[in-house]
Design a protein around this motif. Structure first.
Motif, mmCIF file in Angstrom:
data_model
loop_
_atom_site.group_PDB
_atom_site.id
_atom_site.type_symbol
_atom_site.label_atom_id
_atom_site.label_comp_id
_atom_site.label_asym_id
_atom_site.label_seq_id
_atom_site.Cartn_x
_atom_site.Cartn_y
_atom_site.Cartn_z
ATOM 1 N N PRO A 176 -2.833 1.853 -6.328
ATOM 2 C CA PRO A 176 -3.932 1.278 -6.518
ATOM 3 C C PRO A 176 -4.483 0.536 -5.207
ATOM 4 O O PRO A 176 -5.831 0.719 -4.843
ATOM 5 C CB PRO A 176 -4.730 0.707 -7.729
ATOM 6 C CG PRO A 176 -3.406 0.817 -8.227
ATOM 7 C CD PRO A 176 -2.747 2.084 -7.434
ATOM 8 N N MET A 177 -4.191 -0.160 -5.160
ATOM 9 C CA MET A 177 -3.782 -0.976 -3.369
ATOM 10 C C MET A 177 -4.079 -0.627 -2.516
ATOM 11 O O MET A 177 -4.861 -1.158 -1.660
ATOM 12 C CB MET A 177 -2.250 -2.215 -3.930
ATOM 13 C CG MET A 177 -2.502 -3.079 -5.274
ATOM 14 S SD MET A 177 -0.717 -3.928 -4.582
ATOM 15 C CE MET A 177 -1.512 -4.823 -4.216
ATOM 16 N N SER A 178 -2.842 0.972 -2.598
ATOM 17 C CA SER A 178 -3.520 0.965 -0.873
ATOM 18 C C SER A 178 -4.273 2.285 -0.652
ATOM 19 O O SER A 178 -5.505 1.867 0.718
ATOM 20 C CB SER A 178 -2.318 1.767 -1.161
ATOM 21 O OG SER A 178 -2.124 2.774 -1.305
ATOM 22 N N ALA A 179 -4.749 2.632 -2.037
ATOM 23 C CA ALA A 179 -6.274 2.846 -1.800
ATOM 24 C C ALA A 179 -7.416 2.131 -1.681
ATOM 25 O O ALA A 179 -8.704 2.196 -1.193
ATOM 26 C CB ALA A 179 -6.305 3.638 -2.967
ATOM 27 N N GLU A 180 -7.654 0.979 -2.719
ATOM 28 C CA GLU A 180 -8.683 -0.465 -2.553
ATOM 29 C C GLU A 180 -8.370 -0.700 -0.756
ATOM 30 O O GLU A 180 -9.503 -1.136 -0.437
ATOM 31 C CB GLU A 180 -7.877 -1.407 -2.795
ATOM 32 C CG GLU A 180 -9.293 -2.063 -3.485
ATOM 33 C CD GLU A 180 -8.614 -3.236 -4.597
ATOM 34 O OE1 GLU A 180 -9.223 -4.499 -4.362
ATOM 35 O OE2 GLU A 180 -8.078 -2.797 -5.108
ATOM 36 N N TYR A 181 -6.963 -0.753 -0.318
ATOM 37 C CA TYR A 181 -7.214 -1.801 1.613
ATOM 38 C C TYR A 181 -6.548 -0.858 2.427
ATOM 39 O O TYR A 181 -6.637 -1.401 3.682
ATOM 40 C CB TYR A 181 -6.132 -3.090 0.768
ATOM 41 C CG TYR A 181 -6.623 -4.008 0.113
ATOM 42 C CD1 TYR A 181 -7.255 -5.444 0.043
ATOM 43 C CD2 TYR A 181 -5.643 -3.842 -1.070
ATOM 44 C CE1 TYR A 181 -7.739 -5.766 -0.578
ATOM 45 C CE2 TYR A 181 -5.532 -4.932 -1.755
ATOM 46 C CZ TYR A 181 -6.636 -5.789 -1.543
ATOM 47 O OH TYR A 181 -7.182 -7.020 -2.572
ATOM 48 N N ASN A 182 -7.124 0.242 2.215
ATOM 49 C CA ASN A 182 -7.104 1.313 3.444
ATOM 50 C C ASN A 182 -5.850 1.236 4.102
ATOM 51 O O ASN A 182 -5.787 1.386 5.295
ATOM 52 C CB ASN A 182 -7.916 1.662 4.372
ATOM 53 C CG ASN A 182 -9.275 1.322 3.470
ATOM 54 O OD1 ASN A 182 -8.996 2.556 2.032
ATOM 55 N ND2 ASN A 182 -10.585 1.405 3.549
ATOM 56 N N TRP A 183 -4.461 1.398 3.273
ATOM 57 C CA TRP A 183 -2.694 1.417 3.950
ATOM 58 C C TRP A 183 -2.371 2.852 3.942
ATOM 59 O O TRP A 183 -2.597 3.249 3.533
ATOM 60 C CB TRP A 183 -2.050 0.355 3.085
ATOM 61 C CG TRP A 183 -2.420 -1.489 3.174
ATOM 62 C CD1 TRP A 183 -2.963 -1.539 3.504
ATOM 63 C CD2 TRP A 183 -2.460 -1.913 1.974
ATOM 64 N NE1 TRP A 183 -3.321 -3.462 3.298
ATOM 65 C CE2 TRP A 183 -2.944 -3.512 1.783
ATOM 66 C CE3 TRP A 183 -1.434 -2.255 0.394
ATOM 67 C CZ2 TRP A 183 -3.107 -4.551 1.226
ATOM 68 C CZ3 TRP A 183 -1.715 -2.922 -0.107
ATOM 69 C CH2 TRP A 183 -2.174 -4.157 -0.066
ATOM 70 N N ASN A 184 -1.999 2.992 5.288
ATOM 71 C CA ASN A 184 -1.303 3.991 5.402
ATOM 72 C C ASN A 184 0.330 4.134 5.185
ATOM 73 O O ASN A 184 0.769 3.042 4.639
ATOM 74 C CB ASN A 184 -1.242 4.257 7.145
ATOM 75 C CG ASN A 184 -0.887 3.496 8.046
ATOM 76 O OD1 ASN A 184 0.178 2.880 7.561
ATOM 77 N ND2 ASN A 184 -1.270 3.288 9.087
ATOM 78 N N PRO A 185 1.311 4.798 5.820
ATOM 79 C CA PRO A 185 2.403 4.570 4.649
ATOM 80 C C PRO A 185 3.006 4.182 5.765
ATOM 81 O O PRO A 185 4.206 4.043 4.881
ATOM 82 C CB PRO A 185 2.467 6.274 4.728
ATOM 83 C CG PRO A 185 1.634 7.449 4.806
ATOM 84 C CD PRO A 185 0.141 6.507 5.229
ATOM 85 N N GLN A 186 2.715 4.137 6.854
ATOM 86 C CA GLN A 186 4.174 2.715 7.526
ATOM 87 C C GLN A 186 3.766 1.441 6.873
ATOM 88 O O GLN A 186 4.148 1.325 7.134
ATOM 89 C CB GLN A 186 3.306 2.983 8.675
ATOM 90 C CG GLN A 186 4.918 2.502 9.838
ATOM 91 C CD GLN A 186 4.496 2.991 10.586
ATOM 92 O OE1 GLN A 186 4.190 3.822 11.569
ATOM 93 N NE2 GLN A 186 5.258 2.663 12.112
#
Length: 559
Positions: A176-186
């Motif tokens: 959920p954090m990557s979805a909220e802050y738009n983080w890519n796999p790298q």
């Protein structure tokens, strides 16, 4: 002959000895009591002293005993005593007439470290102990009979439980954090690996600190430090990516000292015969911590949002720290409440642990078994840390499980590890107790810890159902846990005085595997597939197997 002598000796103590009721207290009664006690020793001793000598040296209690009364008297051999339960009842014939009933049994008892309360013989039998109190172990409450060394092991277990709870919660919350802050796999790989930046810094330093100042202080510091960093993670994430990376690195600093400090403590508290299973139990705390973190994180995220995971898990460290300060000691020598029997057991089966004042780095690094430990630790941790940090993502991306399913199914491999680690520990200690060399046992257990995961990871590309994929993961992790009775037990085998430093040194290589492996996995997934990720792990497992079997040993190589 023994029974007759015993009856004679006891009969002489009626209304005269400190073990029987006597309405009159006089010097003559004490002398006669001492002589009767001497007769009792005389009847059991192969080279008996003169009973009359006791009248000069005995120190007797003035206190009247109560009936029924119990006392114990150590006789040869030195590690046993005879316990007499005396019951008395006033005879109807008149005042001062008593009848005695005795029950006699023999028990192991340590007489070297405890002075008696009611009597002490000097001279040729200065190890004899004469007591009228209920001081034997079977009279104590069960919580006081619980071995203190296993209390220390249990506290280390709970510390490692918190350690992995605070570590794996990010592997669930990162979705959920990557979805909220738009983080890519790298970016996700960078965040996951930032923990190891701090973890790397304190491995050797934590080992030196633990070996010089004591493991209690170091482990306590580590738990509080990483708990605070865990609680600050949501705040740092809102401030920005650089702040999050720093907090995760700070968390690694706290967890980095945990393993060297624990190794230092157990090297002093746990006898060699219990080493494998005690270490396996402590490390199973890490696996159960992963189970707890992966099981509760999805629920907390669903109910209260992802920050609640870090706030709730971080607060548990303060509870543990309070218990640790009150109950733990770095060494048995520092514990005033340790029972003499247990202290004797620990030091009879352990080497002397004098404080370390300097580290012989040249000598340590010149030994081939040390380098076998370092290389094997690197190869082992590459695969372990990849599964630790990326398994929920694998379930979500490849097996198409949702967040809750990913967290729950991630529990199964760690449950398998907790079970198989303890199983492996008992197997290893049993093999050693039956005469198999420690070297052979360590090589067998670590070979299982390498070849088992390698085999099951190769099967992931051939399975068709999610259930079989989860089973392969569980079997891979389960066989990996046999390493706790292999390389993770080997530090205390080859260098018990420097076990903390040595674990810090080898685990530094293991942390480097975590740093490079976690970041490399993100890079591989962006340019390749999961099959490529598993192939790298399998290759390193095979390299570790060869190096370990060629160069490792279970014998002590450093004093």
């Amino acid at each position: 002959y023994l029974l007759i002598s015993l009856f004679f000796s006891l009969s002489q103590t009626v209304s005269l000895s400190p073990f029987c009721y006597c309405p009159r207290s006089c010097e003559q009664s004490k002398i006669r009591s001492a002589m009767s006690a001497g007769a009792l020793l005389y009847s059991f001793s192969p080279t008996p002293p003169n009973p009359s000598d006791f009248s000069k040296n005995i120190i007797l209690s003035e206190r009247r005993p109560k009936f029924p009364s119990r006392f114990h008297l150590p006789v040869l051999p030195e590690d046993r005593c005879f316990v007499f339960q005396i019951s008395a009842r006033r005879h109807s014939g008149g005042r001062g007439n008593w009848r005695l009933w005795t029950d006699i049994k023999s028990k192991p008892y340590d007489v070297s470290n405890k002075a008696p309360k009611s009597g002490k013989f000097k001279g040729s039998v200065d190890k004899a102990v004469l007591e009228e109190e209920d001081v034997l172990g079977d009279e104590l409450p069960w919580w006081k009979q619980f071995p203190k060394r296993w209390l220390i092991v249990s506290l280390c277990f709970s510390a490692f439980l918190l350690c992995n709870m605070d570590r794996v919660n990010m592997s669930i919350a990162i979705l959920p954090m990557s979805a909220e802050y738009n983080w890519n796999p790298q970016t996700v790989g960078l965040i996951q690996s930032s923990f190891f930046w701090g973890y790397l810094l304190t491995q050797i330093a934590g080992g030196i600190w633990a070996d010089t100042v004591g493991g209690k202080l170091v482990l306590g510091f580590g738990v509080i430090w990483w708990s605070v960093a865990t609680a600050l993670t949501p705040v740092a994430a809102k401030l920005g990516l650089p702040f999050l990376l720093v907090v995760r690195a700070f968390m690694g600093i706290g967890e980095g000292v945990a393993m060297p400090a624990m190794n230092n403590i157990l090297s002093k508290w746990v006898p060699v015969a219990e080493r494998s299973r005690s270490l396996a139990f402590v490390y199973s705390g890490m696996y159960l911590g992963s189970v707890t973190g992966l099981a509760f994180s999805p629920f907390l995220i669903h109910q209260f949002g992802w920050p609640s995971v870090f706030f709730s898990f971080g607060s548990l460290g303060a509870v543990w720290f309070t218990v640790w300060l009150n109950k733990a000691h770095s060494s048995p020598l520092d514990d005033p409440q340790l029972r003499p029997q247990e202290k004797k057991l620990i030091f009879a089966n352990s080497v002397n642990k004098e404080p370390v004042k300097s580290i012989p780095w040249g000598l340590i690094l010149s030994k081939a078994p040390v380098w076998a430990l370092i290389v094997s630790h690197f190869c082992h941790n590459w695969g372990t840390f990849i599964l630790l940090t990326w398994m929920p993502t694998y379930y979500h991306q490849v097996l198409k499980f949702n967040l809750t399913e990913s967290g729950l199914l991630c529990v199964l491999p760690w449950l398998t590890m907790a079970f198989s680690a303890n199983l492996g520990g008992w197997i290893a200690d049993t093999l050693v107790s039956r005469g198999l060399s420690v070297t052979t046992v360590r090589k067998i257990m670590q070979s299982v810890g390498f070849l088992g995961p390698a085999f099951f990871l190769t099967q992931l590309s051939h399975v068709d159902s999610p259930a079989m994929a989860v089973l392969c993961m569980a079997c891979s992790q389960g066989t990996d846990a046999f390493s706790q009775s292999g390389l993770y037990s080997n530090h205390q085998d080859i260098a018990p005085r420097y076990s903390g430093v040595l674990l810090g040194l080898s685990n530094t290589a293991g942390v480097l595997a975590g740093v490079f492996g976690t970041a490399a996995t993100g890079y591989i997934l962006q340019h390749g597939s999961w099959d490529d990720v598993f192939k790298v792990s399998v290759g390193l497992y095979l390299v570790g197997t060869v190096v370990w079997n060629l160069f490792s040993t279970g014998e002590k190589i450093l004093e």
